[in-house]
Write a protein that holds these residues in place. Structure first.
Motif, mmCIF file in Angstrom:
data_model
loop_
_atom_site.group_PDB
_atom_site.id
_atom_site.type_symbol
_atom_site.label_atom_id
_atom_site.label_comp_id
_atom_site.label_asym_id
_atom_site.label_seq_id
_atom_site.Cartn_x
_atom_site.Cartn_y
_atom_site.Cartn_z
ATOM 1 N N LYS A 175 -6.941 4.080 0.932
ATOM 2 C CA LYS A 175 -6.779 2.499 0.739
ATOM 3 C C LYS A 175 -5.848 2.280 1.754
ATOM 4 C CE LYS A 175 -6.252 -0.575 -3.166
ATOM 5 N NZ LYS A 175 -5.018 -1.172 -2.951
ATOM 6 N N GLN A 203 0.792 -1.235 0.085
ATOM 7 C CA GLN A 203 -0.069 0.128 0.100
ATOM 8 C C GLN A 203 0.905 1.240 0.044
ATOM 9 O OE1 GLN A 203 -3.023 -0.416 -0.602
ATOM 10 N NE2 GLN A 203 -2.810 -2.621 -0.666
ATOM 11 N N SER A 221 -11.173 -1.682 1.238
ATOM 12 C CA SER A 221 -9.773 -1.745 1.744
ATOM 13 C C SER A 221 -9.632 -2.625 3.240
ATOM 14 C CB SER A 221 -9.269 -0.348 2.146
ATOM 15 O OG SER A 221 -8.947 0.252 0.860
ATOM 16 N N THR A 234 -14.299 2.790 -0.866
ATOM 17 C CA THR A 234 -12.870 2.458 -0.784
ATOM 18 C C THR A 234 -12.539 2.110 0.792
ATOM 19 O OG1 THR A 234 -12.103 4.159 -2.324
ATOM 20 C CG2 THR A 234 -10.464 3.289 -0.588
ATOM 21 N N ASN A 270 -9.640 -6.420 0.034
ATOM 22 C CA ASN A 270 -8.143 -6.039 -0.222
ATOM 23 C C ASN A 270 -7.337 -7.310 0.267
ATOM 24 O OD1 ASN A 270 -6.253 -4.362 -1.212
ATOM 25 N ND2 ASN A 270 -5.415 -4.025 0.427
#
Length: 535
Positions: A334, A169, A405, A401, A409
């Motif tokens: 994120k 990230q 996330s 998002t 993710n």
């Protein structure tokens, strides 16, 4: 205080938690910075006017530009797909250290080719460079988490492997912001777009240099019958003499584990392959774990990662700088969402819970954005300022998002690691990494055409896929939280209903431990950290 943050599986000397093990883990997880950066910068780079002018793309029709941009982005994913399998091959025969060294060298070669591309060479070298970079990243995505898992003391294994997701990230944030920085400080030119491509060389070169200093995995060395070197390396990593009781005990466990795996899977490169493909239950689990990456890409994540300027333009964001700034904020959200997932959510709410929540909340957000675009048609009514409706659509994109996330993710990687026994996990990890890159390739290749032909329907499409993922998760995927690896088979036993399997198996676990009425949380901490070894 440091010791309070660790739950040890045995009395552990403080020397074990030394700078060497942290340094080796940081070097290996640095590979994720390459992955995160390369996944994030390309979509904004090819949207720069300087890049379009350099290669004559500004005069192309929309369909022609979509075709070229999709090729530039998606050949990277194709390279990653094959690299994931090469990672298994290289990791088996050459080891983790030399595998990461090779992956970074391949990455640097590909990045260098991209930097050598200009108007006179055309985009052919760019395509070649993108494929080669993908090969390097595919290899690294397989080997880096495995290496860290194999060198880490159990009490801090989850912490060290968590750095892999964090580095991913972190690289993504840099990738999303790099083009905003160059547009603010460098005028449209060859240099403007080249800088973002050249930055790839920094994380790649750092991993290449760092790989020379890595201590090869003792576990891999034992698997190659190089036990004397393995013992030396283990003692170095633990910062203890070779005859220290802790080192002797751990080394004996490694030898026993390797011998046990050979008895289950058979010796040699093809042992794990034979074991998986001759077992109906393991094939089923492999299909189940790999399919999670279909649903992960069905959220629209790679469409957003690679084509974020297109996404925001469809909502009504105008101007290159504004679009890049909006994309940069997305990257930061994120990053923080991934941190929340890593530190809290996945171990608190379980795998099914976070996936269901992510799909439900994400679908609402995507439906809202699609409905707004269908009604307001912002691309047909461009404005220098964004109205209240446009601002609400951007807000829902950021809310999407926030839902994605800490849920979709990283959770598919955790589930994929948990479902398989140790003696086949290296191979199944390669398969699932390849699945991730394959479906990422599909999305990256066809997203531009989807936006041209479907318009707001793209958002409805992704929202609907998220809705469809919910019954899949509820009725097919069993909860794996806190289930010991040796009891994982029971979750997939014939006749076991996936939505009830976890409670049934955990009741058996508590009964066998004599802990029916006690909380399993503390006892399961090490299991959870161990199971994350391939995230």
């Amino acid at each position: 205080m440091a010791r309070l943050s660790r739950v040890e599986d045995r009395p552990t000397p403080e020397e074990v938690y030394n700078w060497k093990v942290y340094a080796n883990a940081i070097i290996a997880t640095w590979a994720a910075v390459m992955i995160g950066y390369d996944s994030a910068f390309i979509g904004t780079s090819i949207s720069l006017a300087s890049f379009k002018n350099e290669f004559g793309l500004a005069t192309k029709t929309t369909n022609e530009f979509n075709f070229i941009s999709a090729n530039i982005v998606s050949v990277f994913q194709a390279g990653c797909f094959f690299g994931a399998f090469f990672g298994y091959l290289i990791g088996y025969f050459l080891g983790r250290k030399h595998g990461l060294l090779i992956s970074s060298a391949i990455f640097i070669l590909g990045a260098g080719l991209q930097c050598g591309t200009n108007l006179s060479t055309g985009l052919g070298i760019m395509y070649a460079g993108r494929i080669i970079v993908g090969l390097g990243i595919g290899i690294a995505s397989n080997l880096a988490p495995i290496y860290v898992a194999e060198i880490s003391p159990p009490a801090i294994r989850g912490r060290l492997i968590g750095m892999y997701e964090l580095c991913w990230q972190f690289g993504g944030v840099i990738g999303f912001w790099i083009n905003y920085g160059v547009t603010q400080h460098i005028g449209p030119s060859h240099k403007q777009w080249l800088i973002a491509f050249a930055v790839q060389l920094i994380p790649g070169s750092l991993l290449f240099v760092g790989s020379f200093f890595l201590i090869e995995s003792p576990r891999w060395l034992v698997s190659r019958d190089r036990n004397a070197t393995a013992l030396t390396n283990l003692a170095r990593l633990r910062n203890l003499p070779q005859d220290a009781p802790y080192v002797v005990e751990e080394f004996a466990e490694i030898e026993a584990a390797i011998a046990h795996e050979r008895s289950l899977a058979g010796a040699g490169f093809f042992g794990p392959l034979r074991t998986v493909f001759t077992s109906r239950t393991l094939v089923y689990r492999l299909m189940l774990g790999s399919s999670l990456f279909i649903w992960q890409n069905g959220t629209g994540i790679n469409a957003i990662n690679y084509y974020s300027p297109t996404i925001f333009k469809s909502i009504g964001v105008t101007g290159t700088s504004t679009s890049l700034l909006t994309t940069g904020v997305y990257g930061i959200i994120k990053l923080f969402g991934a941190l929340i997932w890593l530190l809290y959510m996945v171990d608190t709410f379980g795998r099914r819970g976070v996936l269901l929540a992510g799909s439900f909340g994400g679908a609402i957000c995507m439906y809202y954005i699609g409905t707004y675009i269908a009604i307001a048609k912002p691309t047909l009514h461009p404005s220098a300022t964004i109205g209240p409706g446009g601002r609400s659509a951007i807000a829902f994109f950021y809310i999407w998002t926030i839902f994605y996330s800490p849920t979709w993710n990283g959770t598919p990687w955790v589930v994929g690691a948990e479902m398989f026994p140790q003696h086949v996990r290296t191979f199944t990890q390669a398969c699932q990494a390849a699945s991730n890159w394959f479906w990422g390739f599909i999305i990256a290749r066809f997203t531009p055409q989807m936006f041209t032909s479907m318009g707001y329907g793209v958002y409805i499409f992704f929202a609907t896929l998220m809705v469809l993922s919910m019954p899949f998760i509820f009725f097919i995927l069993p909860e794996t939280k806190q289930v010991p690896l040796e009891r994982m088979e029971e979750l997939f036993a014939p006749g076991m209903k996936p939505w009830k399997a976890h409670d049934i198996v955990m009741a058996r676990v508590h009964e066998s431990r004599g802990l029916r009425d006690s909380s399993p949380k503390e006892g399961s901490f090490r299991e959870e950290m161990d199971l994350k070894q391939n995230v």
